[in-house]
Design a protein around this motif. Structure first.
Motif, PDB file in Angstrom:
ATOM      1  N   ALA A 168       0.828  -1.204   0.000  1.00 25.73           N
ATOM      2  CA  ALA A 168       0.000   0.000   0.000  1.00 25.73           C
ATOM      3  C   ALA A 168       0.863   1.254   0.000  1.00 25.73           C
ATOM      4  CB  ALA A 168      -0.933  -0.010   1.208  1.00 25.73           C
ATOM      5  N   VAL A 169       1.914   1.274   0.817  1.00 23.91           N
ATOM      6  CA  VAL A 169       2.797   2.441   0.875  1.00 23.91           C
ATOM      7  C   VAL A 169       3.483   2.671  -0.469  1.00 23.91           C
ATOM      8  CG1 VAL A 169       4.940   3.334   1.860  1.00 23.91           C
ATOM      9  CG2 VAL A 169       3.213   2.334   3.352  1.00 23.91           C
ATOM     10  N   VAL A 170       4.057   1.617  -1.039  1.00 27.01           N
ATOM     11  CA  VAL A 170       4.837   1.750  -2.272  1.00 27.01           C
ATOM     12  C   VAL A 170       3.961   2.130  -3.458  1.00 27.01           C
ATOM     13  CG1 VAL A 170       6.205   0.484  -3.976  1.00 27.01           C
ATOM     14  CG2 VAL A 170       6.726   0.265  -1.542  1.00 27.01           C
ATOM     15  N   TYR A 171       2.864   1.409  -3.668  1.00 33.09           N
ATOM     16  CA  TYR A 171       2.083   1.620  -4.884  1.00 33.09           C
ATOM     17  C   TYR A 171       1.136   2.814  -4.779  1.00 33.09           C
ATOM     18  CZ  TYR A 171       4.088  -2.820  -6.195  1.00 33.09           C
ATOM     19  OH  TYR A 171       4.985  -3.812  -6.493  1.00 33.09           O
ATOM     20  N   ILE A 172       0.512   3.026  -3.628  1.00 37.54           N
ATOM     21  CA  ILE A 172      -0.337   4.208  -3.484  1.00 37.54           C
ATOM     22  C   ILE A 172       0.521   5.468  -3.436  1.00 37.54           C
ATOM     23  CG2 ILE A 172      -2.001   5.384  -2.007  1.00 37.54           C
ATOM     24  CD1 ILE A 172      -3.048   2.663  -1.159  1.00 37.54           C
ATOM     25  N   GLY A 173       1.649   5.392  -2.725  1.00 37.69           N
ATOM     26  CA  GLY A 173       2.565   6.536  -2.705  1.00 37.69           C
ATOM     27  C   GLY A 173       3.080   6.858  -4.091  1.00 37.69           C
ATOM     28  N   MET A 174       3.366   5.825  -4.886  1.00 37.65           N
ATOM     29  CA  MET A 174       3.826   6.022  -6.259  1.00 37.65           C
ATOM     30  C   MET A 174       2.737   6.693  -7.097  1.00 37.65           C
ATOM     31  SD  MET A 174       5.090   3.136  -9.003  1.00 37.65           S
ATOM     32  CE  MET A 174       6.080   2.300  -7.739  1.00 37.65           C
ATOM     33  N   ALA A 175       1.506   6.253  -6.922  1.00 33.61           N
ATOM     34  CA  ALA A 175       0.395   6.833  -7.676  1.00 33.61           C
ATOM     35  C   ALA A 175       0.191   8.296  -7.311  1.00 33.61           C
ATOM     36  CB  ALA A 175      -0.878   6.042  -7.411  1.00 33.61           C
ATOM     37  N   HIS A 185      -8.708  16.112 -11.956  1.00 37.72           N
ATOM     38  CA  HIS A 185      -9.020  15.262 -10.806  1.00 37.72           C
ATOM     39  C   HIS A 185      -9.419  13.861 -11.243  1.00 37.72           C
ATOM     40  CE1 HIS A 185      -8.656  18.375  -7.804  1.00 37.72           C
ATOM     41  NE2 HIS A 185      -9.442  19.174  -8.510  1.00 37.72           N
ATOM     42  N   SER A 186     -10.097  13.735 -12.384  1.00 41.16           N
ATOM     43  CA  SER A 186     -10.514  12.406 -12.848  1.00 41.16           C
ATOM     44  C   SER A 186      -9.312  11.516 -13.118  1.00 41.16           C
ATOM     45  CB  SER A 186     -11.367  12.529 -14.112  1.00 41.16           C
ATOM     46  OG  SER A 186     -10.640  13.183 -15.154  1.00 41.16           O
ATOM     47  N   VAL A 187      -8.249  12.098 -13.675  1.00 47.36           N
ATOM     48  CA  VAL A 187      -7.030  11.335 -13.957  1.00 47.36           C
ATOM     49  C   VAL A 187      -6.348  10.955 -12.643  1.00 47.36           C
ATOM     50  CG1 VAL A 187      -4.736  11.409 -15.011  1.00 47.36           C
ATOM     51  CG2 VAL A 187      -6.693  12.428 -16.206  1.00 47.36           C
ATOM     52  N   ARG A 188      -6.267  11.885 -11.732  1.00 48.74           N
ATOM     53  CA  ARG A 188      -5.618  11.617 -10.448  1.00 48.74           C
ATOM     54  C   ARG A 188      -6.340  10.513  -9.680  1.00 48.74           C
ATOM     55  NH1 ARG A 188      -3.546  17.067  -7.487  1.00 48.74           N
ATOM     56  NH2 ARG A 188      -2.309  17.923  -9.185  1.00 48.74           N
ATOM     57  N   TYR A 189      -7.676  10.615  -9.619  1.00 47.54           N
ATOM     58  CA  TYR A 189      -8.445   9.618  -8.879  1.00 47.54           C
ATOM     59  C   TYR A 189      -8.334   8.239  -9.522  1.00 47.54           C
ATOM     60  CZ  TYR A 189     -10.605  13.589  -6.473  1.00 47.54           C
ATOM     61  OH  TYR A 189     -10.817  14.709  -5.730  1.00 47.54           O
ATOM     62  N   THR A 190      -8.269   8.203 -10.854  1.00 47.51           N
ATOM     63  CA  THR A 190      -8.140   6.916 -11.548  1.00 47.51           C
ATOM     64  C   THR A 190      -6.807   6.260 -11.237  1.00 47.51           C
ATOM     65  OG1 THR A 190      -9.579   7.652 -13.364  1.00 47.51           O
ATOM     66  CG2 THR A 190      -8.125   5.782 -13.798  1.00 47.51           C
ATOM     67  N   VAL A 191      -5.726   7.034 -11.300  1.00 55.84           N
ATOM     68  CA  VAL A 191      -4.384   6.501 -11.043  1.00 55.84           C
ATOM     69  C   VAL A 191      -4.279   6.012  -9.595  1.00 55.84           C
ATOM     70  CG1 VAL A 191      -1.934   7.093 -10.875  1.00 55.84           C
ATOM     71  CG2 VAL A 191      -3.279   7.905 -12.813  1.00 55.84           C
ATOM     72  N   ILE A 192      -4.728   6.817  -8.653  1.00 58.08           N
ATOM     73  CA  ILE A 192      -4.642   6.436  -7.240  1.00 58.08           C
ATOM     74  C   ILE A 192      -5.583   5.272  -6.940  1.00 58.08           C
ATOM     75  CG2 ILE A 192      -5.028   7.229  -4.875  1.00 58.08           C
ATOM     76  CD1 ILE A 192      -4.196  10.029  -5.821  1.00 58.08           C
ATOM     77  N   GLY A 193      -6.763   5.283  -7.559  1.00 58.74           N
ATOM     78  CA  GLY A 193      -7.712   4.188  -7.353  1.00 58.74           C
ATOM     79  C   GLY A 193      -7.161   2.857  -7.843  1.00 58.74           C
ATOM     80  N   PHE A 194      -6.483   2.882  -8.999  1.00 56.43           N
ATOM     81  CA  PHE A 194      -5.879   1.655  -9.514  1.00 56.43           C
ATOM     82  C   PHE A 194      -4.822   1.128  -8.556  1.00 56.43           C
ATOM     83  CE2 PHE A 194      -2.442  -0.451 -11.861  1.00 56.43           C
ATOM     84  CZ  PHE A 194      -3.152  -1.479 -12.471  1.00 56.43           C
ATOM     85  N   ALA A 195      -4.003   2.028  -8.007  1.00 53.67           N
ATOM     86  CA  ALA A 195      -2.967   1.611  -7.061  1.00 53.67           C
ATOM     87  C   ALA A 195      -3.582   1.021  -5.801  1.00 53.67           C
ATOM     88  CB  ALA A 195      -2.075   2.801  -6.711  1.00 53.67           C
TER      89      ALA A 195
END
Length: 255
Positions: A168-175, A185-195
């Motif tokens: 969670a730290v590595v992949y969400i932090g990376m996103a 915001h739609s792009v940001r939420y999609t990237v973070i949501g995928f992580a």
């Protein structure tokens, strides 16, 4: 053989115009208020799971989770071999080698993209996350489940799941770091949501392999996600200052 027929460019061929790509030198700032709210929700969930575990209230949930992927008298993995191989591949994403390799590659990529602030935030997030995970394991000691056979090697304390927390730290932090490339915001939420989904898959794979209770991975994932969001907010100001330092500039491969 004719050079042109080989697919090689000759002086008579028209030149292909290069695409112009504009990257933000510093990236777009994160919304620290939203990051703190997300962190608070995750940490509140983590506290609830800790309370339930320490008071022995997760037995039914843990039993169900561990048995959901098992079948037969020997409690072997359910489904075709492809499913089992996929589970092992997913859990490897949270292993020490791959997650650290991806983390280092992400820092280098951020530096190449001139996102020094995000590179510093991410490096601090991963490093401090390791310390936080170590402290959490010392806080609640728990043996690994023996309800079903283990399908992979695992050692150390069971609660919380280190794979889950670190993934969670590595992949969400990376996103969060790479989301700074877009102001939408739609792009940001999609990237973070995928992580978040990917790291949750890593967490549940530990249950499917029988080396963690579901409550272990739930607490681990909530703690790791909470740390990723909290670190993104807390380290923003010092990372911004560090990004202008001579030391970080010398580390920038694009300079």
């Amino acid at each position: 053989m004719d050079e042109h027929k080989k697919g090689e460019v000759t002086p008579h061929d028209p030149t292909v115009p290069a695409d112009t790509i504009r990257l933000p030198e510093r990236g777009f700032g994160i919304d620290r208020k939203k990051a703190i709210i997300a962190a608070a929700i995750c940490w509140a969930g983590w506290a609830v799971v800790v309370y339930l575990v320490t008071n022995g209230l997760t037995g039914g949930f843990d039993q169900w989770g561990l048995m959901s992927y098992r079948t037969g008298e020997e409690l072997g993995p359910r489904g075709p071999e492809l499913v089992f191989e996929s589970v092992r591949d997913v859990t490897a994403l949270g292993g020490v080698f791959l997650r650290n390799l991806f983390a280092i590659a992400a820092v280098v990529a951020l530096l190449f993209l001139k996102l020094r602030r995000e590179a510093v935030i991410y490096a601090l997030t991963v490093a401090s996350g390791w310390l936080a995970n170590t402290g959490m394991k010392l806080l609640v000691g728990r043996e690994r489940p023996q309800i079903v056979p283990h399908l992979t090697e695992a050692g150390g304390e069971s609660f919380p799941s280190g794979h889950s927390f670190s993934a969670a730290v590595v992949y969400i932090g990376m996103a969060i770091a790479f989301a700074a490339l877009s102001r939408r915001h739609s792009v940001r939420y999609t990237v973070i949501g995928f992580a978040m989904v990917l790291s949750a898959m890593v967490a549940w794979s530990r249950v499917m392999l029988g080396v963690h209770f579901p409550s272990d991975v739930t607490a681990g994932w909530l703690g790791g996600a909470g740390w990723a969001f909290l670190a993104a907010a807390l380290f923003y100001a010092p990372a911004k200052a560090a990004a202008d330092s001579e030391t970080v500039r010398k580390m920038d491969p694009s300079e």
